[in-house]
Design a protein around this motif. Sequence first.
Motif, PDB file in Angstrom:
ATOM      1  N   GLU A   3     -91.667 -43.685 -18.329  1.00  0.00           N
ATOM      2  CA  GLU A   3     -92.213 -44.129 -17.055  1.00  0.00           C
ATOM      3  C   GLU A   3     -91.445 -43.572 -15.869  1.00  0.00           C
ATOM      4  O   GLU A   3     -91.973 -43.487 -14.763  1.00  0.00           O
ATOM      5  CB  GLU A   3     -92.203 -45.664 -17.025  1.00  0.00           C
ATOM      6  N   THR A   4     -90.189 -43.186 -16.095  1.00  0.00           N
ATOM      7  CA  THR A   4     -89.374 -42.650 -15.006  1.00  0.00           C
ATOM      8  C   THR A   4     -89.431 -41.133 -14.941  1.00  0.00           C
ATOM      9  O   THR A   4     -89.571 -40.558 -13.855  1.00  0.00           O
ATOM     10  CB  THR A   4     -87.907 -43.108 -15.174  1.00  0.00           C
ATOM     11  N   PHE A   5     -89.358 -40.460 -16.090  1.00  0.00           N
ATOM     12  CA  PHE A   5     -89.260 -38.996 -16.106  1.00  0.00           C
ATOM     13  C   PHE A   5     -90.457 -38.321 -16.769  1.00  0.00           C
ATOM     14  O   PHE A   5     -90.453 -37.106 -16.954  1.00  0.00           O
ATOM     15  CB  PHE A   5     -87.975 -38.574 -16.822  1.00  0.00           C
ATOM     16  N   PHE A  18     -94.139 -45.643  -8.392  1.00  0.00           N
ATOM     17  CA  PHE A  18     -92.864 -45.254  -7.794  1.00  0.00           C
ATOM     18  C   PHE A  18     -91.814 -45.338  -8.901  1.00  0.00           C
ATOM     19  O   PHE A  18     -91.192 -46.378  -9.114  1.00  0.00           O
ATOM     20  CB  PHE A  18     -92.510 -46.175  -6.622  1.00  0.00           C
ATOM     21  N   SER A  19     -91.662 -44.222  -9.648  1.00  0.00           N
ATOM     22  CA  SER A  19     -90.820 -44.204 -10.846  1.00  0.00           C
ATOM     23  C   SER A  19     -91.292 -45.302 -11.797  1.00  0.00           C
ATOM     24  O   SER A  19     -92.433 -45.305 -12.210  1.00  0.00           O
ATOM     25  CB  SER A  19     -89.339 -44.349 -10.484  1.00  0.00           C
ATOM     26  N   TRP A  20     -90.423 -46.289 -12.088  1.00  0.00           N
ATOM     27  CA  TRP A  20     -90.818 -47.326 -13.038  1.00  0.00           C
ATOM     28  C   TRP A  20     -91.836 -48.283 -12.426  1.00  0.00           C
ATOM     29  O   TRP A  20     -92.629 -48.890 -13.141  1.00  0.00           O
ATOM     30  CB  TRP A  20     -89.578 -48.115 -13.471  1.00  0.00           C
ATOM     31  N   THR A  21     -91.830 -48.431 -11.113  1.00  0.00           N
ATOM     32  CA  THR A  21     -92.615 -49.470 -10.442  1.00  0.00           C
ATOM     33  C   THR A  21     -94.086 -49.093 -10.333  1.00  0.00           C
ATOM     34  O   THR A  21     -94.433 -48.139  -9.635  1.00  0.00           O
ATOM     35  CB  THR A  21     -92.049 -49.724  -9.032  1.00  0.00           C
ATOM     36  N   PRO A  22     -94.979 -49.841 -10.978  1.00  0.00           N
ATOM     37  CA  PRO A  22     -96.403 -49.502 -10.917  1.00  0.00           C
ATOM     38  C   PRO A  22     -97.056 -49.847  -9.589  1.00  0.00           C
ATOM     39  O   PRO A  22     -97.951 -49.139  -9.128  1.00  0.00           O
ATOM     40  CB  PRO A  22     -97.020 -50.335 -12.044  1.00  0.00           C
ATOM     41  N   VAL A  23     -96.616 -50.953  -8.951  1.00  0.00           N
ATOM     42  CA  VAL A  23     -97.253 -51.437  -7.723  1.00  0.00           C
ATOM     43  C   VAL A  23     -96.162 -51.823  -6.718  1.00  0.00           C
ATOM     44  O   VAL A  23     -95.279 -52.624  -7.043  1.00  0.00           O
ATOM     45  CB  VAL A  23     -98.145 -52.663  -8.007  1.00  0.00           C
ATOM     46  N   PRO A  24     -96.188 -51.287  -5.504  1.00  0.00           N
ATOM     47  CA  PRO A  24     -95.198 -51.674  -4.496  1.00  0.00           C
ATOM     48  C   PRO A  24     -95.282 -53.161  -4.157  1.00  0.00           C
ATOM     49  O   PRO A  24     -96.363 -53.767  -4.208  1.00  0.00           O
ATOM     50  CB  PRO A  24     -95.569 -50.807  -3.285  1.00  0.00           C
ATOM     51  N   PRO A  39     -85.065 -47.023 -11.296  1.00  0.00           N
ATOM     52  CA  PRO A  39     -83.956 -46.271 -10.695  1.00  0.00           C
ATOM     53  C   PRO A  39     -83.924 -46.247  -9.168  1.00  0.00           C
ATOM     54  O   PRO A  39     -83.203 -45.434  -8.601  1.00  0.00           O
ATOM     55  CB  PRO A  39     -84.188 -44.861 -11.236  1.00  0.00           C
ATOM     56  N   TRP A  40     -84.764 -47.061  -8.493  1.00  0.00           N
ATOM     57  CA  TRP A  40     -84.711 -47.177  -7.039  1.00  0.00           C
ATOM     58  C   TRP A  40     -84.997 -45.869  -6.294  1.00  0.00           C
ATOM     59  O   TRP A  40     -84.518 -45.670  -5.166  1.00  0.00           O
ATOM     60  CB  TRP A  40     -83.354 -47.748  -6.597  1.00  0.00           C
ATOM     61  N   SER A  41     -85.707 -45.003  -6.914  1.00  0.00           N
ATOM     62  CA  SER A  41     -86.029 -43.724  -6.272  1.00  0.00           C
ATOM     63  C   SER A  41     -87.255 -43.123  -6.958  1.00  0.00           C
ATOM     64  O   SER A  41     -87.254 -42.995  -8.187  1.00  0.00           O
ATOM     65  CB  SER A  41     -84.837 -42.771  -6.371  1.00  0.00           C
ATOM     66  N   PRO A  42     -88.291 -42.765  -6.176  1.00  0.00           N
ATOM     67  CA  PRO A  42     -88.447 -43.073  -4.744  1.00  0.00           C
ATOM     68  C   PRO A  42     -88.856 -44.534  -4.562  1.00  0.00           C
ATOM     69  O   PRO A  42     -89.279 -45.188  -5.512  1.00  0.00           O
ATOM     70  CB  PRO A  42     -89.589 -42.138  -4.331  1.00  0.00           C
ATOM     71  N   ILE A  43     -88.722 -45.036  -3.342  1.00  0.00           N
ATOM     72  CA  ILE A  43     -89.126 -46.408  -3.046  1.00  0.00           C
ATOM     73  C   ILE A  43     -90.114 -46.393  -1.885  1.00  0.00           C
ATOM     74  O   ILE A  43     -90.142 -45.461  -1.072  1.00  0.00           O
ATOM     75  CB  ILE A  43     -87.914 -47.293  -2.685  1.00  0.00           C
ATOM     76  N   ALA A  44     -90.939 -47.433  -1.844  1.00  0.00           N
ATOM     77  CA  ALA A  44     -91.898 -47.565  -0.750  1.00  0.00           C
ATOM     78  C   ALA A  44     -91.186 -48.136   0.480  1.00  0.00           C
ATOM     79  O   ALA A  44     -90.034 -48.561   0.408  1.00  0.00           O
ATOM     80  CB  ALA A  44     -93.042 -48.473  -1.172  1.00  0.00           C
TER      81      ALA A  44
END
Length: 628
Positions: free
Chosen positions: A198-200, A450-456, A489-494
């Motif tokens: 999900e990250t890479f 956003f990397s691991w995050t599916p929804v801001p 991993p906090w990158s990128p973030i909304a």
Amino acid sequence: MSLFTRSRQLSDTTESGAEPDDDTGTAEPEGRGTDTAKPEDGGTDTAKPEDGETGTADPQDGTATDAPEPSSAVPPATRPGWFGWRRRYPRTARGVSVGTTVLAGALVVFALLVPNRIERIELASFVRIPAEGVLLAGLLLALPSKPRRITAVVTGLFLGLLTVLKFVDMGFYQILARPFDLVLDWILIENGTDFLRETFGRTGQVLAVTGVIVLFVALLVLTTLAVVRLTNLMVRHRPVAGRTVLILGTAWITCMTLGVQIGTVPVATKGNAEFLGNRVEQVRAGLADARVFEKQASVDAFAKTPPDQLLTGLRGKDVLFTFIESYGRVAIDDPAMAQQTDAVLKEGTGRLKAAGFQSRSGWLQSPVTGAGSWLAHSTFLSGLWIKNQQRYRSLTTSDRMTLTNYFGKTGAWRTVGVVPGVRRAWPEGKYFGLDHIYDSEHLGYHGPYFSWTPVPDQFSMEAFERLEHGRKDREPIMAEIILASSHNPWSPIAHMIDWEDLGDGSVFHRIKKEGTDPTEVWKDPEKVRAEYRKAIEYSIRSLTEWVERYGDDDTVLVFLGDHQPVPTVTAGDTGKDVPVTIVAHDKKVLDRVADWGWTDGLKPAGNAPRWGMDKFRDRFMTAYGPQG
């Protein structure tokens, strides 16, 4: 092979300018050119086969052969091995042989001495005397031929497995600030591969997993070959090896007795024995933990409380339990983050107060750090200390009532879950007693991950408003909401945008392009810490702005962090504290927890009360029950 044949071969080699290889099966007496081994006890002048071994040796690997072969069986030019290369280039072959032996020794020393934590790796770690190495060398010298060979192979494999376990520990300490649990942590390997994908991306996941498997197999093979090679060398040079073992053993005892150190690192070590002893104890505790947990789970102070006497102090209120991923104490206390985080919390406190809301904050101690959010969530909701996957599985297959279950039991609330981090079947969701669950596929989001995050987070809160909170003629809601933008991993973030511009989330395609690249950020710990802080700020703003925009007289918000971030961010802080805050418009709601001693505002004071996360459920239900 006869002595005459061996003598003639050696003469041929000498005449051609080649030197006897140190890796052959004959021991060359110092200062003599004969081909017979010098007797150790002053007896005969021929080498006595040891314990049934023949007097010949395979010139390729130095191991004893079972039976001699006629010298005419193979042409002399090709017989010495490596397809004749060693015969044609004897000096180079000797150099390769010596170099290989040196590398084998270095690998064994590395495996014996390498710590299981990255921060403990230093030069002094590799100039120690390992008790296990000294004892093993003495044992191999004392054993007869066949048992020695078996012991060497088994030892090499075991040493390789021990090294693999140390490497796995390094990864667990870097992420979870604890070692790998041989009983309970195997499921986390699957979670780790999912995180990589999900990250890479899928390619990055495949490459990483393939690389790990190749390194695992290679390490087992290399440590086994290294131990076998060194064992053969010791046997061929038994007197020197015996004296060396004796000297090292005496040095170990002396250094251990006197406490000799290099800096803070003891010269004499029995670290591997202690390491294995700790693992044995860990396994024993893991196997016994199920019985301990079963007894703890059977005790529930509210199990027999009638539904009409549960949570009476919150009837008619919308109660939101919201987890902010990785929101740990470090975000508030660390000097590198404190100023910016404090400004966001102070701003949020002011804006909520202007909107008629009050807030109070304290500290909870999470059962995990770095990762394992579901363990923290279930600890908070169940009132039990869920510190590992075994306990989580036992909990979610039991009839233990959680905080969400009790809200549902009253019949006074519709219970919903907003879990944007869930992307596949989540059967455990039924255990928590939620009437409806909104995962990442059911929030109406059409923007990018956003990397691991599916929804801001901002979109998740807006979706909750659209799907549940903003509906007319509805019953009171109890919602469990998990905000995932602050997930590693906090990158990128909304970043925050006008709430009116959220739409279906397509706007976040542009925002993601403006963000940072995780592969670049994670090259520098300071950049990681900076991005973590920004992610926490974004999550807090998403939540407080939602309350300011959509909250009303009946809104009660409880939000908290689930665990501290990874050690890269905590920078040596081993604490597990997370902030917890209650926000309400109705003053009576906060009056019921006045005796908790929590700090006014969104930022808990450093000396604010600190409870175990498992204590919150019962205290909350007591405060908002008939006697609260």
